[in-house]
Structure formats: C-alpha cells, structure tokens
Design an enzyme around this catalytic site. Structure first.
Site, mmCIF file in Angstrom:
data_model
loop_
_atom_site.group_PDB
_atom_site.id
_atom_site.type_symbol
_atom_site.label_atom_id
_atom_site.label_comp_id
_atom_site.label_asym_id
_atom_site.label_seq_id
_atom_site.Cartn_x
_atom_site.Cartn_y
_atom_site.Cartn_z
ATOM 1 N N GLU A 99 0.609 -1.175 -0.070
ATOM 2 C CA GLU A 99 -0.072 -0.047 0.056
ATOM 3 C C GLU A 99 0.915 1.194 0.043
ATOM 4 O OE1 GLU A 99 -2.776 0.549 3.170
ATOM 5 O OE2 GLU A 99 -3.516 2.184 2.356
ATOM 6 N N ARG A 150 5.553 -13.059 9.565
ATOM 7 C CA ARG A 150 6.114 -11.750 9.339
ATOM 8 C C ARG A 150 7.688 -11.813 9.974
ATOM 9 N NH1 ARG A 150 2.549 -7.415 9.127
ATOM 10 N NH2 ARG A 150 4.122 -5.907 9.512
ATOM 11 N N LYS A 194 4.866 0.656 9.371
ATOM 12 C CA LYS A 194 4.785 1.879 8.523
ATOM 13 C C LYS A 194 4.269 3.140 9.353
ATOM 14 C CE LYS A 194 3.234 -0.057 4.798
ATOM 15 N NZ LYS A 194 2.379 -0.052 3.436
HETATM 16 P P1 ATP Z 1 2.843 -2.188 7.787
HETATM 17 O O1 ATP Z 1 2.246 -3.032 8.854
HETATM 18 O O2 ATP Z 1 4.283 -1.945 8.098
HETATM 19 O O3 ATP Z 1 2.212 -1.072 7.376
HETATM 20 P P2 ATP Z 1 1.772 -3.766 5.700
HETATM 21 O O4 ATP Z 1 1.541 -5.068 5.871
HETATM 22 O O5 ATP Z 1 0.536 -2.820 6.138
HETATM 23 O O6 ATP Z 1 2.870 -3.206 6.685
HETATM 24 P P3 ATP Z 1 1.821 -3.700 3.065
HETATM 25 O O7 ATP Z 1 2.304 -2.347 2.134
HETATM 26 O O8 ATP Z 1 0.327 -3.872 2.885
HETATM 27 O O9 ATP Z 1 2.241 -3.199 4.387
HETATM 28 O O10 ATP Z 1 2.751 -4.793 2.731
HETATM 29 C C1 ATP Z 1 2.987 -5.321 1.420
HETATM 30 C C2 ATP Z 1 3.504 -6.664 1.635
HETATM 31 O O11 ATP Z 1 4.521 -6.632 2.348
HETATM 32 C C3 ATP Z 1 2.336 -7.598 2.059
HETATM 33 O O12 ATP Z 1 2.168 -8.704 1.309
HETATM 34 C C4 ATP Z 1 2.526 -7.746 3.306
HETATM 35 O O13 ATP Z 1 2.191 -9.038 4.104
HETATM 36 C C5 ATP Z 1 4.150 -7.728 3.412
HETATM 37 N N1 ATP Z 1 4.787 -7.379 4.713
HETATM 38 C C6 ATP Z 1 4.637 -6.219 5.547
HETATM 39 N N2 ATP Z 1 5.174 -6.157 6.596
HETATM 40 C C7 ATP Z 1 6.018 -7.480 6.551
HETATM 41 C C8 ATP Z 1 6.864 -8.094 7.620
HETATM 42 N N3 ATP Z 1 7.273 -7.459 8.791
HETATM 43 N N4 ATP Z 1 7.463 -9.201 7.200
HETATM 44 C C9 ATP Z 1 7.187 -9.994 5.990
HETATM 45 N N5 ATP Z 1 6.447 -9.489 5.088
HETATM 46 C C10 ATP Z 1 5.795 -8.006 5.243
HETATM 47 MG MG MG Z 2 -0.966 -3.647 4.629
#
Ligand code: ATP
Ligand code: MG
Length: 574
Positions: free
Chosen positions: A31, A281, A291
């Site tokens: 995102e 994760r 983020k």
């Molecule tokens: P955040 O919690 O930091 O905002 P998010 O999951 O909301 O992270 P996205 O932009 O939706 O962020 O993530 C894009 C991809 O990266 C998704 O498939 C998500 O599952 C993966 N991802 C995000 N954080 C991690 C992590 N700590 N370890 C592995 N994969 C991750």
């Molecule tokens: Mg997300």
C-alpha cells in the site's frame, strides 16, 4: 531452478510439476502509505525470488484503496526500493485502482446474485451488531432489502448522492459465523475523496479484503503470498472467488482489463482462483517494522526523513551503506516459515559485514584527530606510500598515501595512563603506523587546561616495510597526513532504539529512542577518499565500514556514514 527450500517454494514446485500451473505468477502488493522497511524486503525477496528461480513472473501492484493516506511520493519510493534490491517486475506497474471499474461491476453482480446488500446502519450500530469472538452477530435490519432496492442504492452511493458513512455495501454471508471476517464484511464505503490515480472519478472505494482477491485473480496470480495475520481472511478470499466464478459472461470491464495486458482471456473465461498462502512476518529486535510507527518518527521530526540512515527502511539502510546483496542474503538466511519469531539485528549486521569484507576497498580516516609531529622527519618531505586497496583483491589496485612531518592519529589510540594490556601509543612507547614506520612518543604537549593538544614523536626510519630485529612492536594504528589529509564530516550511527523490543506495546515505543544513535564528527580522511562517489563504500581501517552519503556528498568533498562497525558478537547459528 527453483529448489523447494521452504514450504511455499515446495508448493510452487508441486504445482508446476503436477501441471496445475505452467508457470508461477506472484505479486508484491504494497500500500503506498509509507516507505518500505526491512519486513517488506522479506516479502519482496520471496515473491520476486520465486519468479526469478522458477522462470515465472512477479507483479508490482500498488494496493491503493485508501486514497487519504497514500501519495505519489510513496509510489515512487517503493519502485526505487524494489529496483535497488535487484528485482524487476513483469509488465507495467499495476494498481488496484486500475480495477475500480471491475470491482464496481462485480459488486453489482454480487447484488444480483443476492450476495451483497446496502446497509444503512450507522458505523456504531454495525460495530455493535458484529458480535464478538464468543458471541454471534445480529442481522442488520436492512439485510433483506430486495435486489432492485440494493441496485438503486448502490447506484446512488456511486453517484455521490449519499453522504460519507451513511451506508455501505456488505457481502451477505453469515452473521453467526465463527470467523468474524465472514460476518457480512463491508465491500464498499463512501469516501468523497480525491484519488492519486483516478482523480475525482470515484466517491466510493472498495475495501482491501474485497479488492485483493479480485486483483489477484484478474492478474492470473497463481500463488498469493501474504503474512499470517491474513490467515483468518482466507475464507473470505475463497468465498469471494468461488462466488464470482458463477459470473459469466464476464462484465465488459473485466475483458477490457485482460485485453489491456494481453491476457488470452475473454468473456467466457471463468475468473481464476489463486491460492493464498500465509507466512510469518519478519520481526527484528531493536527495530520497529510498522509503517505507521516509522511515519510517526518522520512526522514528529525524531529522524531526518524516511531515508535517515537510522531508519530500518530500505531507503534508510541503502543510505547507511547496506548493500542489496547483504539484504538479500539476510532474507535468505531468515527463511520462510509459519512460526513467528524475532530475528537478532546482529544477524542483519553480520550479513552487511560479510558482503562488505570482500567488496569494500580499504582506506584510512581519523575520526577524532590528535596531531602528531614527527620531529625527525623533514618538514619539506612528502613520502608517497603506495598501498593496496584490498589485502585479498589486488585487482582493486592501489592508492597513494602521502606521509609527512605532521600527521593525525585517533585520540583513542593514545593513553597517557594506559589500562592493562593497552597495545597502542603511550608516553615513551612505540607503535607501528599502518603502511608506514614505527614511531615513539617522546613528548606530550598540553594546553593550559591540561588537554592533550599534540604528541611529539620520533620515527624509526629503518622500519618502513620491515620489523626491527632488536624488539617487538605489537600495536598498529592508522593515521592521515595533516597537510594532505582532507577534513570531512563523518556521521556515526548506532541502533535507533535502546530496547530490544521497543514495539512491545505496553510503553510508547518512542521512549526507547537512543539519543546517541547519531554522532557527527569532524574527521580527516586520506586524500584518495576525496574521489569517493556517492554511495561508494569503504572499510576505514580499524574503524568499520563507511558509505559516502548519497545526498550530502559534494564532488571532491564526500560526507561519510558509518554503515557498521568491524566486529560484533553475533555468529551464524548463534
Ligand atoms: P505495515 O504493517 O508496516 O504497515 P503492511 O503489511 O501494512 O505493513 P503492505 O504495504 O500492506 O504493508 O505490505 C506489502 C506486503 O509486504 C504484504 O504482502 C505484507 O504482508 C508484506 N509485509 C509487510 N510487513 C512485513 C513483514 N514484517 N514481514 C514480511 N512481510 C511483510
Ligand atoms: Mg497492509
């Protein structure tokens, strides 16, 4: 060749071997509401790695359904980061918003199938009626609206005739389901909001859980890999695609999307059903991987922007001097499993050192200069010393190091009252200058306040490139010519948080910010370093690995960032 080295790759291999899929198609779906961090690197390495290893495709798709939190700045930064990590997405950059027409048209189809309805409950009532983990939810009084009424209301929502929050489109599944995600989840809400890609075209926006499965299916994704928190969302992912498999012929908007990307699919093609697979994760100690929290650090000015070298963002680590090779190696060592855990940040630093050990040329820089006058070395003489750039890589060449009457050593390499076992310079003692002579400290000069301002030393001129026969001199220190060395700003970084689990939740994570995570020193660097290009990495002998800052370095006048020190206790398998 793709090796089944984890359970996800094993599934991909099995599906290719069985002929279920001719090739794998994965996607990385960030995102654009912030910069990517180390956790995303794991997801990138997994999704793009599978494509590279199996000869498949990996798409980059911005999951852009929350326009108020998203921006072009983030979109640009994310693309830069993925490319810098060494990956290339197949086809164009994609956006969930490319599919807004399709998502809308499928919503209309769901209404026609009796599988979606417009709910006019307030947000509070909706929440109150959703139930809890132990209690079933209650049906909305609007749940049995007729198809025609729902179609008319949804059209009004879309036309901007209804206020934000006045109603929402929901799937009609089961308010008593044990899985809260199946209790009539919201599909669309009204948001009269400009969108960075679609401008003012829409005032209703689809929810992530509705958007994601359809986007995957439209792109013929074979394996939709996500983190474990989405495990409970998988039943809805599957429900939605199973339900939409009954929609034929396809709405024309679907065929338009397929035509645009050259897919061999038409209006009688059944929407495919990708397999969602969850993995754990990546969590790293002394680090925050959210983020939202990283944005707080930026917004509150606690760091200097998203790519501050203290940040665990990909751009921050890049600026600090971490290499893409090191980050990929780290992600490979971490592996892919279903069990949550916390990885030691020492392992990340180990991977950074491992790569730099062989790739970074050596140089000398004195971080805290103490002047040394070599009383028996002529003031007019400049001795040009040639030294290898790397002890094990002669192909990296040599550089000239001028040796002169006045030099600097690091103030930490001299002790007036040495602790036991101290091997560096002491009054009356000797030490070897790296790549040059042995010197002896004859006199310590102090100012009126008693601070040491200068050492007067004599140089044993017989010891260039050889050891004296009558005595052993153990210590070696680095140095830079005072007249030829170049003053240089060096930024010394350490961990951003003082606590191993700043993110644990009971205390505001910002209370653990390490105020000493950045120290700026005025160093003196050997002349060859003046030519350092932005992002060029070096080992400053006896100090650590350093990288020329990509923003603040000027031609001939680099600024260096400490990437990582030379040693740490962390070992593989520890
Ligand atoms: P955040 O919690 O930091 O905002 P998010 O999951 O909301 O992270 P996205 O932009 O939706 O962020 O993530 C894009 C991809 O990266 C998704 O498939 C998500 O599952 C993966 N991802 C995000 N954080 C991690 C992590 N700590 N370890 C592995 N994969 C991750
Ligand atoms: Mg997300």
């Amino acid at each position: 060749m793709i090796e089944p080295k984890d359970f996800i790759r094993a599934q991909v291999v099995a599906d290719l071997d069985s002929g279920k899929h001719a090739r794998s198609v994965t996607r990385f779906p960030p995102e654009p509401n912030g910069y990517l961090h180390i956790g995303h690197a794991k997801s990138i390495c997994l999704n793009f790695g599978i494509a590279v290893e199996s000869g498949g495709d990996c798409h980059l798709r911005f999951d852009d359904t929350n326009p108020e939190k998203e921006s072009q700045e983030y979109i640009d930064a994310i693309q830069r980061d993925v490319e810098w990590l060494g990956f290339k997405w197949a086809g164009p950059v994609r956006y969930a918003s490319d599919y807004f027409d399709v998502l809308h048209d499928y919503a209309v189809e769901l209404i026609k199938l009796g599988k979606a309805y417009v709910d006019s409950q307030s947000a509070d009532d909706m929440r109150a009626n959703r139930g809890t983990l132990s209690e079933p939810g209650r049906n909305s009084p609007y749940r049995d609206r007729s198809v025609d009424e729902n179609l008319a209301l949804f059209a009004q929502m879309r036309a901007g005739e209804l206020a934000d929050g006045s109603c929402a489109l929901r799937a009609k599944i089961d308010m008593a389901s044990g899985n809260i995600n199946l209790r009539d989840p919201v599909l669309y809400r009204i948001r009269k909001q400009h969108h960075h890609q679609t401008g003012g075209k829409w005032c209703i926006y689809p929810m992530y859980d509705y958007t994601h499965p359809i986007s995957d299916a439209l792109e013929f994704i074979t394996h939709s890999l996500c983190t474990l928190e989405f495990e409970d969302h998988r039943p809805f992912y599957d429900w939605l695609l199973d339900t939409l498999a009954h929609v034929l012929p396809q709405p024309s908007s679907v065929v338009t999307v397929w035509k645009k990307v050259g897919a061999a699919a038409g209006d009688s093609t059944v929407l495919p059903h990708p397999q969602q697979i969850e993995f754990s994760r990546l969590n790293v100690n002394y680090t925050v991987t959210s983020k939202r929290k990283l944005k707080q650090l930026v917004d509150e000015g606690l760091v200097h922007g998203w790519d501050d070298p203290r940040m665990p963002t990909i751009s921050g680590m890049r600026r600090r001097g971490y290499s893409p090779e090191a980050l990929r190696d780290f992600c490979a060592r971490v592996g892919v499993t279903k069990s949550d855990g916390v990885v030691d940040v020492g392992m990340l630093e180990f991977c950074v050192r491992e790569h730099l050990e062989n790739s970074a040329p050596r140089a000398m820089a004195v971080l805290r200069p103490l002047k040394v006058v070599l009383t028996n070395f002529p003031a007019s003489e400049v001795k040009a010393i040639r030294a290898a750039r790397h002890p094990n890589h002669p192909e990296m060449g040599e550089r000239d190091i001028p040796f002169t009457h006045e030099i600097y050593i690091d103030s930490a390499d001299f002790e007036e009252v040495p602790p036991k076992g101290y091997k560096r310079l002491i009054p009356g003692g000797e030490v070897r200058l790296r790549n040059a002579y042995i010197i002896k400290c004859d006199e310590v000069i102090k100012d009126s306040a008693g601070h040491i301002t200068e050492l007067r030393c004599s140089c044993d001129l017989d010891t260039f490139g050889r050891n004296p026969e009558d005595r052993k001199v153990k210590g070696v220190v680095h140095w830079v010519s005072a007249s030829h060395g170049i003053p240089c700003e060096v930024r010394l970084y350490s961990r951003l948080f003082t606590d191993a689990a700043p993110d644990r939740g009971d205390v505001d994570f910002k209370t653990f910010i390490n105020p000493q995570a950045l120290e700026v020193v005025q160093a003196v660097i050997e002349p060859s370093l003046a030519a350092a290009q932005p992002e060029e990495r070096f080992q400053f002998e006896r100090e650590g690995y350093f990288c020329a800052d990509r923003h603040d370095s000027q031609p001939g006048k680099p600024v260096f960032n400490l990437t990582v020190g030379l040693r740490d206790s962390w070992k593989p398998g520890a």
